[in-house]
Design an enzyme around this catalytic site. Structure first.
Site, PDB file in Angstrom:
ATOM      1  N   ARG A  17     -65.481 -45.368  55.050  1.00 37.61           N
ATOM      2  CA  ARG A  17     -66.063 -44.030  55.205  1.00 37.61           C
ATOM      3  C   ARG A  17     -66.955 -43.906  56.438  1.00 37.61           C
ATOM      4  NH1 ARG A  17     -68.839 -40.980  51.284  1.00 37.61           N
ATOM      5  NH2 ARG A  17     -69.615 -42.749  50.103  1.00 37.61           N
ATOM      6  N   GLN A  78     -63.872 -63.185  49.208  1.00 32.25           N
ATOM      7  CA  GLN A  78     -63.033 -62.284  48.421  1.00 32.25           C
ATOM      8  C   GLN A  78     -61.936 -61.815  49.384  1.00 32.25           C
ATOM      9  OE1 GLN A  78     -64.630 -58.413  47.655  1.00 32.25           O
ATOM     10  NE2 GLN A  78     -63.450 -58.099  45.781  1.00 32.25           N
ATOM     11  N   THR A  84     -65.953 -53.852  43.155  1.00 29.32           N
ATOM     12  CA  THR A  84     -67.226 -54.582  43.070  1.00 29.32           C
ATOM     13  C   THR A  84     -67.227 -55.622  41.932  1.00 29.32           C
ATOM     14  OG1 THR A  84     -68.020 -52.564  41.988  1.00 29.32           O
ATOM     15  CG2 THR A  84     -68.770 -52.961  44.216  1.00 29.32           C
ATOM     16  N   GLY A 110     -75.398 -54.795  48.984  1.00 33.72           N
ATOM     17  CA  GLY A 110     -75.443 -55.289  50.354  1.00 33.72           C
ATOM     18  C   GLY A 110     -75.551 -54.149  51.355  1.00 33.72           C
ATOM     19  N   ASP A 111     -74.954 -53.018  51.023  1.00 32.00           N
ATOM     20  CA  ASP A 111     -75.017 -51.879  51.945  1.00 32.00           C
ATOM     21  C   ASP A 111     -76.172 -50.939  51.600  1.00 32.00           C
ATOM     22  OD1 ASP A 111     -73.901 -50.995  49.593  1.00 32.00           O
ATOM     23  OD2 ASP A 111     -72.395 -49.730  50.543  1.00 32.00           O
ATOM     24  N   GLY A 148     -72.286 -43.222  41.962  1.00 26.67           N
ATOM     25  CA  GLY A 148     -71.941 -43.222  40.537  1.00 26.67           C
ATOM     26  C   GLY A 148     -72.984 -42.450  39.731  1.00 26.67           C
ATOM     27  N   TYR A 395     -77.634 -60.284  98.714  1.00 32.05           N
ATOM     28  CA  TYR A 395     -76.258 -60.589  98.320  1.00 32.05           C
ATOM     29  C   TYR A 395     -75.323 -60.324  99.493  1.00 32.05           C
ATOM     30  CZ  TYR A 395     -72.105 -60.339  95.244  1.00 32.05           C
ATOM     31  OH  TYR A 395     -70.899 -60.552  94.641  1.00 32.05           O
ATOM     32  N   ARG A 448     -86.696 -53.075 116.154  1.00 33.96           N
ATOM     33  CA  ARG A 448     -86.260 -51.677 116.263  1.00 33.96           C
ATOM     34  C   ARG A 448     -86.180 -51.376 117.751  1.00 33.96           C
ATOM     35  NH1 ARG A 448     -92.131 -49.098 115.445  1.00 33.96           N
ATOM     36  NH2 ARG A 448     -92.080 -49.746 113.291  1.00 33.96           N
TER      37      ARG A 448
HETATM   38  C1  UD1 Z   1     -71.241 -48.500  44.373  1.00 33.80           C
HETATM   39  C2  UD1 Z   1     -71.233 -48.213  42.871  1.00 33.80           C
HETATM   40  C3  UD1 Z   1     -71.827 -46.833  42.642  1.00 33.80           C
HETATM   41  C4  UD1 Z   1     -73.235 -46.775  43.207  1.00 33.80           C
HETATM   42  C5  UD1 Z   1     -73.277 -47.214  44.678  1.00 33.80           C
HETATM   43  C6  UD1 Z   1     -74.700 -47.409  45.100  1.00 33.80           C
HETATM   44  C7  UD1 Z   1     -69.278 -49.394  42.031  1.00 33.80           C
HETATM   45  C8  UD1 Z   1     -67.902 -49.260  41.487  1.00 33.80           C
HETATM   46  N1  UD1 Z   1     -69.886 -48.276  42.389  1.00 33.80           N
HETATM   47  O1  UD1 Z   1     -70.417 -47.509  44.956  1.00 33.80           O
HETATM   48  O2  UD1 Z   1     -71.883 -46.553  41.254  1.00 33.80           O
HETATM   49  O3  UD1 Z   1     -73.754 -45.469  43.086  1.00 33.80           O
HETATM   50  O4  UD1 Z   1     -72.589 -48.466  44.859  1.00 33.80           O
HETATM   51  O5  UD1 Z   1     -74.813 -47.716  46.457  1.00 33.80           O
HETATM   52  O6  UD1 Z   1     -69.785 -50.487  42.080  1.00 33.80           O
HETATM   53  N2  UD1 Z   1     -67.687 -54.663  47.996  1.00 33.80           N
HETATM   54  C9  UD1 Z   1     -67.104 -55.910  48.040  1.00 33.80           C
HETATM   55  N3  UD1 Z   1     -65.827 -56.056  47.565  1.00 33.80           N
HETATM   56  C10 UD1 Z   1     -65.132 -55.021  47.052  1.00 33.80           C
HETATM   57  C11 UD1 Z   1     -65.742 -53.736  47.018  1.00 33.80           C
HETATM   58  C12 UD1 Z   1     -67.015 -53.602  47.496  1.00 33.80           C
HETATM   59  O7  UD1 Z   1     -67.702 -56.881  48.473  1.00 33.80           O
HETATM   60  O8  UD1 Z   1     -63.983 -55.251  46.637  1.00 33.80           O
HETATM   61  C13 UD1 Z   1     -69.062 -54.519  48.530  1.00 33.80           C
HETATM   62  C14 UD1 Z   1     -69.093 -53.593  49.727  1.00 33.80           C
HETATM   63  O9  UD1 Z   1     -68.976 -54.315  50.932  1.00 33.80           O
HETATM   64  C15 UD1 Z   1     -70.448 -52.927  49.605  1.00 33.80           C
HETATM   65  C16 UD1 Z   1     -70.768 -53.002  48.128  1.00 33.80           C
HETATM   66  O10 UD1 Z   1     -69.864 -53.921  47.550  1.00 33.80           O
HETATM   67  O11 UD1 Z   1     -71.427 -53.636  50.334  1.00 33.80           O
HETATM   68  C17 UD1 Z   1     -70.604 -51.650  47.425  1.00 33.80           C
HETATM   69  O12 UD1 Z   1     -69.281 -51.202  47.602  1.00 33.80           O
HETATM   70  P1  UD1 Z   1     -68.962 -49.707  47.982  1.00 33.80           P
HETATM   71  O13 UD1 Z   1     -67.510 -49.581  48.152  1.00 33.80           O
HETATM   72  O14 UD1 Z   1     -69.837 -49.250  49.071  1.00 33.80           O
HETATM   73  O15 UD1 Z   1     -69.372 -48.990  46.624  1.00 33.80           O
HETATM   74  P2  UD1 Z   1     -69.868 -47.506  46.455  1.00 33.80           P
HETATM   75  O16 UD1 Z   1     -68.702 -46.614  46.511  1.00 33.80           O
HETATM   76  O17 UD1 Z   1     -70.980 -47.239  47.374  1.00 33.80           O
HETATM   77 CA    CA Z   2     -71.921 -48.299  48.965  1.00 34.76          CA
END
Ligand code: UD1
Ligand code: CA
Length: 469
Positions: A17, A78, A84, A110-111, A148, A395, A448
């Site tokens: 995104r 992974q 997640t 992490g994000d 969520g 130079y 000069r």
């Molecule tokens: C997730 C939550 C959502 C919450 C939000 C808060 C889930 C299903 N949803 O959504 O309820 O409101 O965080 O910020 O958990 N990641 C992996 N492997 C994967 C998928 C994701 O390592 O297969 C990591 C991503 O790199 C990221 C973090 O998990 O750092 C969250 O994933 P992301 O896809 O951003 O979840 P959200 O849609 O934000």
């Molecule tokens: Ca996220």
């Protein structure tokens, strides 16, 4: 006995995104990659950390190694990003290496890394005292967007989390969102995670399904509501800007609280590793990057950009100056519109004025180059005066050469100093000279041609032109 602890940072996802090829966790926030901010939070909970990597795995692992944290960090890979819950599962074999019995696992996306330390401490307290198998943080937003939604029963207890993608219109109207920080009992996590399915619209294994699974086992799930400013994550470029602006506010408030003057803090950007002395004044639009250090009572003029540099005590940098990897001593006057490039080292009371560029050069105490000059690969003695338009010709298209000026040299305006060349102390260079040979101390060097003067010739020239028309 206090339970053992592990922190888990999920960082395997792509930046879909954000429409960026780079991992979200490698994006820069106040001069540091996002993963550093996330790791700081993770280590507040435990000095055992597992980072789940996938997208841009090698780049992330290298950046983490460069952070040199003295905690026990393990990486789990992974390979396919299936959600997640699947990410957490990928970390199991790494967690198992610690051979934990009773343990709490702090899981974070992490994000999202705006959490404050006190909030995390309160969260761990709540989790421990209520004895819940799962605790999570929530926040209330006017529009919870893609986050969520927290669904509670009539008694106000959390029942489940519904992802925005799966939510009905009524569920989308819920303002309480899942902040994505969890604390889970290790044994509960191990037993229950395998029951999470991917029978949903995006065919992902959602970690958030743990809530309804715990509830169906009649286990206690606890929530802590935190200020929304601590809950935001970076999912889009706009999120990144918002998160950065919250850090900016925190950092600027800290510096103002120790006496930094900043009349327009929302326009001033100070990287996390910058250090400011007492009584520093930052005018609007100042950007301080990297490992910059500004000593006491210095003033940085509007819209100046300073990176990995030092500005000495009581120095003034006037507006629109650009300074990178340079060292400015005490009581200097720099700018406006000055450019100090890597390796510019200025002793005390040096003046560098408008449109002067200095690269890899040492300027001695009290030296001045006030207008329109280029000084490169040079050593300039104390109290030298570099006239307007002076250029060091360093130079020849193949190699760089050095220019050396002793103390108190006066270089007349618009001179070219063709390197390699040495000019002795106290020498004077006549304006407009092209100096190609060394000059002795206290000599006057002049290169000069003699000036000719034709009496009345200008008037005669004008008369002739008039006749021709
Ligand atoms: C997730 C939550 C959502 C919450 C939000 C808060 C889930 C299903 N949803 O959504 O309820 O409101 O965080 O910020 O958990 N990641 C992996 N492997 C994967 C998928 C994701 O390592 O297969 C990591 C991503 O790199 C990221 C973090 O998990 O750092 C969250 O994933 P992301 O896809 O951003 O979840 P959200 O849609 O934000
Ligand atoms: Ca996220």
């Amino acid at each position: 006995m206090s339970r053992e602890r592990v922190s888990l940072v999920l960082a395997a996802g792509a930046s879909t995104r954000m429409k960026s090829k780079k991992s979200k966790l490698l994006h820069n926030v106040l001069g540091r990659p996002a993963i550093y901010w996330a790791l700081d939070q993770a280590r507040w909970f435990s000095d055992r950390i597992v980072v789940v990597v996938g997208h841009q795995r090698d780049e992330l692992m290298k950046v983490v190694a460069d952070y040199h944290l003295d905690v026990d960090i393990k990486f789990a890979t992974q390979t396919e990003q299936k959600g997640t819950a699947h990410a957490v599962q990928s970390a199991f074999h790494e967690i198992e290496k610690w051979k934990l019995q009773d343990a709490d696992v702090f899981i974070m996306g992490g994000d999202a890394f705006l959490l404050q330390r006190e909030t995390l401490e309160e969260f761990s307290r709540v989790h421990q005292t209520t004895g819940s198998v799962l605790s999570l943080m929530t926040a209330v937003l006017d529009d919870a967007g893609a986050y969520g939604r927290i669904i509670r029963n009539e008694r106000g207890q959390i029942e489940r989390i519904v992802e925005a993608k799966e939510a009905s219109r009524a569920e989308l109207a819920v303002r309480e969102m899942n902040a994505g920080f969890y604390c889970a009992d290790w044994n509960f996590l191990r037993e229950t995670l395998q029951s999470v399915s991917n029978s949903n619209r995006s065919k992902e294994f959602y970690l958030t399904d743990l809530v309804s699974l715990a509830r169906s086992q009649n286990r206690l799930v606890q929530t802590l509501t935190i200020p929304y400013q601590e809950s935001l994550g970076i999912n889009t470029q706009e999120d990144l800007a918002l998160v950065a602006s919250i850090f900016q506010k925190r950092v600027n408030s800290y510096w103002m609280s120790i006496g930094t003057e900043m009349l327009s803090p929302s326009t001033v950007w100070i990287d996390a590793d910058v250090e400011l002395g007492q009584g520093v004044c930052l005018e609007p639009g100042v950007i301080l990057k990297g490992q910059t250090k500004i000593y006491s009572d210095a003033r940085i003029g509007a819209y100046s950009v300073i990176e990995n540099s030092e500005i000495g005590r009581s120095s003034v940098v006037e507006a629109y100056s650009h300074i990178k990897e340079a060292r400015v001593g005490a009581e200097n006057k720099i700018g406006p519109y000055a450019r100090l490039r890597p390796g510019a080292i200025l002793d005390s009371e040096v003046h560098v004025g408008n449109f002067v560029e200095i690269k890899k050069s040492h300027l001695g105490e009290g030296a001045k180059a006030n207008h329109l000059s280029y000084v490169g690969d040079s050593t300039i003695g104390k109290r030298c005066n570099i006239g307007a338009g002076t250029i060091t010709c360093n130079y020849d298209g193949f190699h760089k050469y050095e220019t050396v000026l002793g103390d108190g040299v006066f270089v007349g305006s618009n001179s070219s100093l063709v390197a390699p060349v040495t000019i002795g102390s106290g020498a004077i260079i006549g304006a407009g000279s092209v100096i190609t040979k060394d000059v002795d101390s206290n000599a006057i060097a002049l290169e000069r041609s003699d000036q000719r003067e034709l009496k009345g010739a200008a008037e005669k020239f004008r008369q002739r032109k008039k006749r021709e028309h």
